[in-house]
Write an enzyme that holds these catalytic residues in place. Structure first.
Site, mmCIF file in Angstrom:
data_model
loop_
_atom_site.group_PDB
_atom_site.id
_atom_site.type_symbol
_atom_site.label_atom_id
_atom_site.label_comp_id
_atom_site.label_asym_id
_atom_site.label_seq_id
_atom_site.Cartn_x
_atom_site.Cartn_y
_atom_site.Cartn_z
ATOM 1 N N ASP A 118 0.858 -1.175 0.000
ATOM 2 C CA ASP A 118 0.000 0.000 0.000
ATOM 3 C C ASP A 118 0.896 1.228 0.000
ATOM 4 O O ASP A 118 2.011 1.189 0.535
ATOM 5 C CB ASP A 118 -0.899 0.018 1.243
ATOM 6 N N ASP A 134 -6.965 -1.408 -4.518
ATOM 7 C CA ASP A 134 -8.023 -1.085 -3.562
ATOM 8 C C ASP A 134 -8.998 -0.075 -4.161
ATOM 9 O O ASP A 134 -10.220 -0.181 -3.966
ATOM 10 C CB ASP A 134 -7.432 -0.508 -2.276
#
Length: 164
Positions: A118, A134
């Site tokens: 991330d 995401d």
């Protein structure tokens, strides 16, 4: 759009989303690892490397095999539905493709790295760090909900016009 062309373009779209996701994760690891942060829009978004072994908001960390199996099973179900059932509704068809592409981007990380990379950190609010995959899953899910609401009202309007 003919069926065959629609299938080809949906595969291209999914491949582009996956490629963009994987490229940005590679760049994040190359330039931000282990703890560098770069402001993208000052006071709004920064890029910061993070490794997520769980699911959304790092919940259920450590369930790698279960996440892989569940994600793969859901993806197979969605792909089957896309190519067998959803082909008449372009909105639904492409929405499901965006969700599958996002799921595939994170699945690749889980299989090959054991965690998901991330790197997008909203600084204007206390929120989880996330990635392009995401975003695809989230936006695809929002589009799916909008489609289902639209379809529900479309069905109701057809029934009301038949009853009159």
């Amino acid at each position: 759009m003919k069926l065959k062309n629609k299938n080809i373009w949906s595969v291209v779209m999914m491949a582009l989303i996956i490629a963009f996701d994987q490229t940005t994760k590679y760049l994040a690891k190359s330039f931000l690892y282990p703890d560098k942060a770069v402001s993208f829009i000052d006071g709004f978004v920064e890029f910061r490397y993070a490794e997520n072994t769980g699911v959304a908001f790092s919940m259920f960390s450590g369930g790698r095999i279960i996440f892989i199996l569940v994600t793969a099973a859901v993806m197979i179900g969605i792909i089957y539905y896309m190519y067998v059932k959803a082909q008449k509704e372009l909105w639904l068809y492409w929405t499901l493709g965006v969700i599958v592409a996002g799921a595939a981007g994170n699945l690749i990380d889980r299989i090959f790295l054991g965690y998901v990379i991330d790197f997008i950190n909203p600084t204007f609010v206390n929120f989880a760090v996330f990635n392009i995959a995401d975003c695809a899953v989230t936006l695809g899910t929002i589009s799916l909900i909008a489609y289902l609401v639209y379809d529900m009202f479309k069905g109701r309007n057809k029934k009301e016009s038949r009853d009159e």
